[in-house]
Design a protein around this motif. Structure first.
Motif, PDB file in Angstrom:
ATOM      1  N   GLU A 154      22.670 -36.633  -8.455  1.00  0.00           N
ATOM      2  CA  GLU A 154      23.816 -37.192  -7.732  1.00  0.00           C
ATOM      3  C   GLU A 154      24.793 -36.061  -7.428  1.00  0.00           C
ATOM      4  OE1 GLU A 154      23.977 -40.209  -6.509  1.00  0.00           O
ATOM      5  OE2 GLU A 154      22.057 -40.667  -7.440  1.00  0.00           O
ATOM      6  N   SER A 155      24.857 -35.672  -6.163  1.00  0.00           N
ATOM      7  CA  SER A 155      25.715 -34.553  -5.767  1.00  0.00           C
ATOM      8  C   SER A 155      27.109 -35.006  -5.354  1.00  0.00           C
ATOM      9  CB  SER A 155      25.075 -33.785  -4.612  1.00  0.00           C
ATOM     10  OG  SER A 155      25.012 -34.608  -3.451  1.00  0.00           O
ATOM     11  N   ASP A 197      25.222 -24.311  -4.584  1.00  0.00           N
ATOM     12  CA  ASP A 197      26.218 -24.938  -5.457  1.00  0.00           C
ATOM     13  C   ASP A 197      25.643 -26.102  -6.261  1.00  0.00           C
ATOM     14  OD1 ASP A 197      25.870 -26.792  -3.441  1.00  0.00           O
ATOM     15  OD2 ASP A 197      27.973 -26.882  -2.865  1.00  0.00           O
ATOM     16  N   ARG A 236      24.102 -21.335   7.706  1.00  0.00           N
ATOM     17  CA  ARG A 236      23.569 -22.141   6.605  1.00  0.00           C
ATOM     18  C   ARG A 236      22.062 -21.903   6.571  1.00  0.00           C
ATOM     19  NH1 ARG A 236      25.261 -27.996   8.350  1.00  0.00           N
ATOM     20  NH2 ARG A 236      24.482 -27.178  10.304  1.00  0.00           N
ATOM     21  N   ASN A 240      19.680 -42.504  -1.021  1.00  0.00           N
ATOM     22  CA  ASN A 240      20.746 -41.902  -1.816  1.00  0.00           C
ATOM     23  C   ASN A 240      20.867 -42.599  -3.172  1.00  0.00           C
ATOM     24  OD1 ASN A 240      22.682 -39.867  -1.971  1.00  0.00           O
ATOM     25  ND2 ASN A 240      24.324 -41.236  -1.367  1.00  0.00           N
ATOM     26  N   THR A 293      27.811 -36.023  -2.431  1.00  0.00           N
ATOM     27  CA  THR A 293      27.986 -35.664  -1.018  1.00  0.00           C
ATOM     28  C   THR A 293      27.704 -36.819  -0.067  1.00  0.00           C
ATOM     29  OG1 THR A 293      25.693 -34.911  -0.808  1.00  0.00           O
ATOM     30  CG2 THR A 293      27.360 -33.252  -1.449  1.00  0.00           C
ATOM     31  N   ARG A 329      21.254 -26.790  -4.226  1.00  0.00           N
ATOM     32  CA  ARG A 329      21.440 -28.187  -3.809  1.00  0.00           C
ATOM     33  C   ARG A 329      20.734 -28.365  -2.472  1.00  0.00           C
ATOM     34  NH1 ARG A 329      25.512 -30.392  -0.383  1.00  0.00           N
ATOM     35  NH2 ARG A 329      26.720 -28.487  -0.714  1.00  0.00           N
ATOM     36  N   VAL A 356      26.930 -39.914   6.754  1.00  0.00           N
ATOM     37  CA  VAL A 356      27.105 -39.806   5.308  1.00  0.00           C
ATOM     38  C   VAL A 356      27.058 -41.189   4.653  1.00  0.00           C
ATOM     39  CG1 VAL A 356      29.626 -39.840   5.413  1.00  0.00           C
ATOM     40  CG2 VAL A 356      28.502 -38.774   3.475  1.00  0.00           C
ATOM     41  N   SER A 395      20.122 -35.500  -2.809  1.00  0.00           N
ATOM     42  CA  SER A 395      20.131 -34.076  -3.152  1.00  0.00           C
ATOM     43  C   SER A 395      19.125 -33.789  -4.261  1.00  0.00           C
ATOM     44  CB  SER A 395      21.523 -33.642  -3.587  1.00  0.00           C
ATOM     45  OG  SER A 395      22.439 -33.778  -2.526  1.00  0.00           O
ATOM     46  N   CYS A 453      20.242 -30.565   0.145  1.00  0.00           N
ATOM     47  CA  CYS A 453      20.950 -31.728   0.667  1.00  0.00           C
ATOM     48  C   CYS A 453      20.154 -32.264   1.862  1.00  0.00           C
ATOM     49  CB  CYS A 453      22.355 -31.298   1.068  1.00  0.00           C
ATOM     50  SG  CYS A 453      23.446 -32.654   1.481  1.00  0.00           S
ATOM     51  N   THR A 487      22.123 -34.930  12.035  1.00  0.00           N
ATOM     52  CA  THR A 487      22.457 -35.286  10.656  1.00  0.00           C
ATOM     53  C   THR A 487      22.798 -36.759  10.607  1.00  0.00           C
ATOM     54  OG1 THR A 487      23.326 -33.075  10.229  1.00  0.00           O
ATOM     55  CG2 THR A 487      24.027 -34.819   8.725  1.00  0.00           C
ATOM     56  N   TRP A 489      24.457 -37.724   0.545  1.00  0.00           N
ATOM     57  CA  TRP A 489      23.082 -37.516   0.983  1.00  0.00           C
ATOM     58  C   TRP A 489      22.207 -37.297  -0.244  1.00  0.00           C
ATOM     59  CZ3 TRP A 489      27.029 -35.077   3.822  1.00  0.00           C
ATOM     60  CH2 TRP A 489      27.142 -35.492   5.151  1.00  0.00           C
TER      61      TRP A 489
END
Length: 151
Positions: free
Chosen positions: A84-85, A130, A112, A59, A87, A138, A53, A91, A140, A50, A89
């Protein structure tokens, strides 16, 4: 008793034959993937890492266009499905139809749903329940796993 259960389970696995990896249209050796991708892209796309962030320029990408897999250039998301989440990342509410596959991911002590490119199998990110309407999803994604082409 535990030893017997273990041995019985192992015998069943051996009898079932070798585990088969999923096959994809685009397949390269590990060395070929390493030569084609940056170090960060390889870590995410081929090793399911990953990105840090907030580190992806995608993003903050708000132009009209298409996001494609950095491994094989398959179009996977449209800009109109990006949101725009908060988070850190990129989305999306949904992928382009038929562009991605999913599978359970049991890492990090939870289950997940991993999202991967259907053409090369590259790890893109995860999908969660969510997100906003209309899908409630989402997606992501790791920005390093995608390229953006403006329309």
């Amino acid at each position: 008793m535990h030893r017997r259960l273990f041995l019985t389970s192992m015998a069943a696995l051996v009898a079932a034959g070798p585990l088969r990896a999923e096959s994809f249209e685009v397949t390269l050796t590990e060395a070929e993937w390493r030569a084609k991708l940056s170090k960060a892209q390889f870590a995410v796309l081929r090793k399911a890492d990953t990105e840090r962030v907030g580190s992806s320029p995608l993003n903050a990408e708000h132009r009209k266009g298409v996001f494609s897999c950095a491994g094989c250039d398959l179009a996977v998301y449209r800009s109109e499905d990006k949101f725009e989440s908060g988070t850190g990342w990129p989305s999306f509410t949904q992928p382009i139809k038929g562009a991605v596959g999913t599978k359970p991911d049991n890492s990090l002590f939870t289950t997940r749903t991993e999202v991967h490119c259907r053409r090369c199998g590259g790890h893109l990110g995860h999908v969660f329940d969510d997100g906003p309407k209309p899908t409630g999803k989402r997606y992501c994604m790791n920005g390093v796993a995608m390229n953006f082409t403006a329309a």
